[in-house]
Design an enzyme around this catalytic site. Structure first.
Site, PDB file in Angstrom:
ATOM      1  N   LYS A 111      -8.493  -4.583   7.983  1.00  0.00           N
ATOM      2  CA  LYS A 111      -8.729  -5.925   7.569  1.00  0.00           C
ATOM      3  C   LYS A 111     -10.237  -6.290   7.823  1.00  0.00           C
ATOM      4  CE  LYS A 111      -4.133  -7.845   8.000  1.00  0.00           C
ATOM      5  NZ  LYS A 111      -3.387  -8.763   8.660  1.00  0.00           N
ATOM      6  N   LYS A 194       4.261  -0.479  -3.941  1.00  0.00           N
ATOM      7  CA  LYS A 194       5.123  -1.654  -3.418  1.00  0.00           C
ATOM      8  C   LYS A 194       4.875  -3.092  -3.852  1.00  0.00           C
ATOM      9  CE  LYS A 194       6.495  -2.031   0.848  1.00  0.00           C
ATOM     10  NZ  LYS A 194       6.481  -1.749   2.519  1.00  0.00           N
ATOM     11  N   LYS A 197       2.158  -8.773  -1.429  1.00  0.00           N
ATOM     12  CA  LYS A 197       1.327 -10.320  -1.711  1.00  0.00           C
ATOM     13  C   LYS A 197      -0.123  -9.613  -2.058  1.00  0.00           C
ATOM     14  CE  LYS A 197       3.653 -12.147   2.280  1.00  0.00           C
ATOM     15  NZ  LYS A 197       3.620 -13.025   3.522  1.00  0.00           N
TER      16      LYS A 197
END
Ligand code: TRP
Length: 328
Positions: A111, A194, A197
């Site tokens: 991240k 998949k 978001k």
């Protein structure tokens, strides 16, 4: 009954992959466990800094969780920031985990690397300490998480064991359990990834609150495979198999059985869209009802927070006593 804790961040709208893959099982499994379901808004602050955004998403997510069938009489649905013990225990967790351990978290490395030009909050680094607090406060035995969160459960176990050996037995050492996974829902535009978001565009994502016309349109535009045979074969026919799996999850039939009823892609796409519309119809109706009665929604969340606090405050108290902090 086994205490189970599941948490979800209020970031972004809930989509079909979240629902069929995970959330649906929160509902179907709620009678077999003592379930605590947290909307972890403080975690969302690691990546959101605009005023008002997290609160609104929290409200909407709460309405979604009740709309899909979490029963406030059976399950405890609460918002993390309504239970101040999370932040309080989090500091103690930060002092029980090392800088080195936190530095090894792959999620932090990923991240922070992705945010190279953006603000990297220190909270992104200490996130596992808050997550450990979330879990240990409830004496949860089982924490159902996907693979991406396993390392966070490992560090929670390490923190719990270190605390217990420093200060005496205080916390239940939790374990990660495989969540009952439902359908593996893939992106309609990129059926090898998949539904997520973090997709670059949302044309392949079906949101729980999309209206019927939008849902149908997304299914009609779904990417399919180059030949024209309808058969369930994830490896060679990812697009068609995804549609079959979604329709199977929506209707309770098997993908193979559904495949046998089609010779063409067009009807499969529109029937799958229709099946999803029917699946979501009652959820959307209940959602709209809840969102138009804020007083009811607030009272459900107040009851959840009060039940959660009952347990969390006792655990925090126990931790303070174990450490030997001076009582007031
Ligand atoms: N980190 C989890 C995620 O990103 C969310 C989370 C926060 C969580 N606290 C938790 C999950 C406690 C399970 C238990 O998905």
């Amino acid at each position: 009954m086994n205490r189970v804790l599941s948490c979800i961040q209020p970031t972004g709208a809930v989509h079909l992959g979240n629902y069929l893959g995970a959330l649906r099982h929160w509902t179907s499994g709620q009678h077999e466990c003592d379930g605590f379901y947290g909307i972890v808004d403080l975690h969302a602050l690691t990546v959101t800094d605009r005023p008002g955004v997290v609160g609104q998403s929290t409200l909407e997510l709460a309405a979604v969780l009740f709309a899909i069938g979490l029963d406030p009489q059976v399950s405890t649905v609460f918002v993390q920031s309504h239970v101040p013990e999370h932040s309080q225990l989090s500091w103690i967790m930060e002092c029980t985990v090392s800088f080195g351990e936190l530095s090894r978290m792959t999620q932090f490395k990923d991240k922070s690397a992705k945010r190279e030009t953006e603000f990297i909050a220190a909270g992104l680094f200490t996130y596992p300490a808050l997550m450990a607090a979330d879990i240990l406060l409830y004496d949860a035995h089982d924490v159902p998480v996907g693979d991406d969160q396993r390392q966070h459960i490992e560090i929670t176990r390490d923190i719990a064991m270190r605390f217990n050996s420093r200060y005496g037995d205080t916390f239940v050492v939790p374990r990660a359990v495989m969540p009952k996974t439902g359908a593996r829902v893939m992106d309609l535009q990129d059926p090898t990834s998949k539904m997520s978001k973090s997709a670059t565009t949302d044309t392949g994502l079906v949101y729980l609150l999309d209206d019927p016309a939008a849902i149908l349109k997304k299914f009609k535009r779904a990417v399919t495979d180059s030949d024209s045979e309808v058969r369930f074969d994830r490896e060679h026919k990812p697009g068609i198999s995804n549609l079959l799996e979604i329709q199977a999850a929506a209707t309770g039939r098997s993908p193979e059985d559904i495949a046998s009823g089609y010779t063409q892609y067009g009807p499969l796409k529109s029937d799958t869209g229709e099946a999803v519309i029917e699946l979501l119809r009652p959820i959307q109706a209940r959602y709209t009802e809840l969102m138009s009665d804020r007083a009811e929604l607030s009272s459900l969340l107040r009851a959840g927070a009060s039940k959660a606090r009952g347990i969390a405050s006792a655990t925090l108290q126990r931790a303070h006593e174990s450490i030997g902090l001076l009582p007031l």
